[in-house]
Design a protein around this motif. Structure first.
Motif, short mmCIF file in Angstrom:
data_model
loop_
_atom_site.label_atom_id
_atom_site.label_comp_id
_atom_site.label_asym_id
_atom_site.label_seq_id
_atom_site.Cartn_x
_atom_site.Cartn_y
_atom_site.Cartn_z
N UNK A 107 0.83 -1.23 0.00
CA UNK A 107 0.00 0.00 0.00
C UNK A 107 0.85 1.26 0.00
N UNK A 108 0.63 2.09 -1.00
CA UNK A 108 1.27 3.40 -1.06
C UNK A 108 2.65 3.42 -1.68
N UNK A 109 3.24 2.26 -1.97
CA UNK A 109 4.57 2.25 -2.59
C UNK A 109 4.49 2.88 -3.99
N UNK A 110 5.51 3.64 -4.33
CA UNK A 110 5.54 4.34 -5.61
C UNK A 110 6.13 3.45 -6.71
N UNK A 128 -2.21 -4.40 -6.03
CA UNK A 128 -1.49 -4.56 -4.77
C UNK A 128 -1.36 -3.24 -4.01
N UNK A 129 -2.12 -2.24 -4.43
CA UNK A 129 -2.21 -1.01 -3.65
C UNK A 129 -1.10 -0.01 -3.91
N UNK A 130 -0.30 -0.23 -4.95
CA UNK A 130 0.78 0.70 -5.26
C UNK A 130 0.25 2.00 -5.84
N UNK A 153 12.49 11.11 -7.89
CA UNK A 153 11.62 12.11 -7.27
C UNK A 153 10.63 11.47 -6.30
N UNK A 154 10.05 10.33 -6.71
CA UNK A 154 8.97 9.75 -5.89
C UNK A 154 9.45 8.59 -5.02
N UNK A 155 10.75 8.24 -5.12
CA UNK A 155 11.26 7.11 -4.35
C UNK A 155 10.64 5.79 -4.80
N UNK A 156 10.60 5.58 -6.11
CA UNK A 156 9.91 4.40 -6.67
C UNK A 156 10.62 3.10 -6.29
N UNK A 157 9.82 2.06 -6.10
CA UNK A 157 10.39 0.72 -5.90
C UNK A 157 10.59 0.01 -7.23
N UNK A 158 9.73 0.28 -8.18
CA UNK A 158 9.84 -0.35 -9.50
C UNK A 158 9.72 0.72 -10.59
#
Lengths: 371, 371
Positions: A107-110, A128-130, A153-158
């Motif tokens: 949830x909330x991951x960029x 999955x709430x991204x 900028x957004x701290x993305x995981x993927x």
């Protein structure tokens, strides 16, 4: 009685899926398509050796498929000169993308992608709430610099990128992609979708680095290998990234028939060469058909070509609708200004003839509609 | 460079899957099995009509399968005299269970099953952060009353029961199951796994209530239909429960070949009747082989029989290991006291002969090991 409640996340999701198959369109419109050029399937078919292997496997289908897909992984490892530990097999890139998002996004991951890129990836991120962040295409190409900058900028995981790209067909060369891989921010993973890579020029795929922990690459038997209906894709990555899939993957795994088919397809280099020639010829034919109708095409390193209909999205969608009505299944990009194009899959000469016959009328009717 | 981080939930999961295939065992032990009686596959094979349909579909596999599985859903609806809206097709019950758990279970949600029941369900519950609560078997049967009571106690969102049960083969009749359905607490959904139902006596399956919102039923082509390697299962439920699957399912869906095979299998009633006879004969043969070795069996409504080895789990696991060494692939229940048994899948006369020849030595060696 109170009904069981969906999770809050599931409640927030629409009950719809991004891919509507041509069969669903046929049922809705009440007549079958004459040409099937909308899903980038390979109308040239799979290797005859793959067909034979699948037919043989059909009589053995009382057995579960090997859930480790051992033989196929071994063969793919040898093919790419990497280790089996670098490879995960799955039911198409779509399933692998879903598992990947599940492993890394909560949830909330960029997550970052291009506006108008592959919708299935976005579907999984939402599922999955991204939180999806997009950047625009640049000159009808995905824009590696903008994707990387947005991820920082957004701290993305993927970050998702397809090279060659779908739906535009454009591509970057290996050096450009390696530069992008090298620029992936800390704590981020680049998802490099190479579904069409076998159809791209030499020098499109960067070298595989089997220990790089900032990139995972996706390949498929659906496109060049002509086995979309068998659902076989694979991921290539560092061993610990690949091992992560074992935490949540469908461990009963793959269809036994599909595994056998993919193995035989992989071994039939001759067929792949034949397909490259056919696709190349068909791309030229699409360019020629477009030119005969006064239209430009975009360069393509895939088994489809985007034809620029020369006006806006409204106009292109009318052309598309007219082609559909004429029995030609094609699709178009979703987002402006790329939605000035329609996307035509390569196909046999007979399929191309049907498209060539339908296009002038489809264009004329779209012009007439403009009033 | 800092690597991308798995989600906290993914970090908490082991990188292992509950189902290890016989091929993996064969690779580890260095020799192939002579008899494949450990995964409740149907060694009698699928319908010849299903094989023919799959072989025909193999040459059409360049096309994606219909992601709505329209024809198969229609046929299943007609078969069960329900609506297509009551049916969701998926890549085996395993995949459907995974999607179901994803839709209803999030971190900390309570789920109830029997200790020693189907481990794949537990794998999915763990994979979505649910908390599993178990109750023991009662007289080698799953215990509906205890499952319902535990669900009430912990406020469970899902209850899992298989009827007939795997790994024991025992079952409850339709009236008993209907009683359980009627007792499902508010806010809870009963997952009724009927993978083996086609092999059970008439009167085992409760009537399908197409609007009941407290039960979802799971069926498969893997067992009686002999198509484990094709990965086709389906869920039966109220339309809004079924519709929920469209929020997160793999929308590219099913193998085209598997869909074609399942459709042909469903239409071949004669083959299903033949399989019921073969399974019944094989169950009798397993009972006879056990008796010849002084062992009791459990009643079975499935295509396998649990043989009570007459001592504890240690002894049964020695018998199992000896059978494996003799080239006979079999499995056993995991939890005491059911783990006094070994589980033998039904099979052809030739497979039964191999088992019959191996069992006396396996028992003798296990006795000798006791010292």
């Amino acid at each position: 009685m109170t009904k069981v409640a969906l999770t809050p996340l599931a409640q927030s999701l629409p009950a719809s899926v991004p891919f509507v198959g041509p069969e669903a369109q046929e049922r809705a419109q009440g007549f079958p398509f004459k040409a099937r050029l909308g899903a980038n399937e390979s109308t040239f078919g799979p290797s005859p050796k793959a067909i034979a292997a699948m037919q043989k496997a059909a009589s053995e289908v009382w057995m579960y498929g090997d859930p480790e897909s051992h033989d196929l992984r071994q063969a793919l490892a040898a093919h790419h000169q990497i280790a089996p530990e670098n490879i995960m097999i799955g039911e198409g890139i779509d399933t692998l993308l879903g598992v990947l998002v599940r492993l890394y996004v909560t949830a909330g991951d960029a997550v970052v992608t291009s506006a108008g890129a592959y919708p299935t990836f976005n579907y999984h991120v939402a599922g999955f709430g991204g939180t999806l962040h997009t950047v625009p295409y640049k000159n009808d190409h995905e824009d590696p610099d903008a994707l990387i900058a947005k991820a920082r900028e957004v701290g993305a995981k993927l970050i998702y990128i397809a090279n060659p790209d779908n739906p535009m067909g454009t591509w970057h060369n290996a050096a450009r992609m390696q530069q992008m891989i090298d620029a992936v921010p800390a704590g981020c993973l680049l998802v490099l979708d190479e579904a069409y890579i076998e159809l791209a020029p030499e020098g499109t795929a960067p070298a595989i680095n089997t220990s790089a922990d900032n990139v995972i690459r996706m390949r498929t038997f659906s496109k060049a290998h002509g086995m979309a209906g068998a659902r076989v894709g694979y991921a290539i990555g560092a061993p610990d990234i690949i091992q992560g899939f074992n935490k949540v993957r469908n461990h009963f795994g793959m269809s036994r028939i599909s595994q056998a088919g993919a193995l035989a397809a992989l071994r039939d280099d001759g067929w792949l060469g034949h397909i490259r020639e056919e696709v190349s010829k068909s791309r030229e034919r699409i360019i020629q058909i477009a030119a005969e109708n006064g239209l430009q095409t975009l360069p393509s390193a895939t088994n489809f070509v985007a034809i620029d209909c020369g006006r806006n999205g409204d106009f292109a969608s009318r052309v598309l609708a007219n082609l559909i009505t004429a029995g030609v299944f094609v699709r178009m990009p979703f987002v402006a200004p790329q939605n000035r194009c329609i996307r035509i899959s390569c196909g046999t000469a007979a399929q191309m003839d049907i498209f060539a016959a339908a296009l002038p009328g489809a264009l004329q009717a779209a012009h007439d509609n403009l009033g």
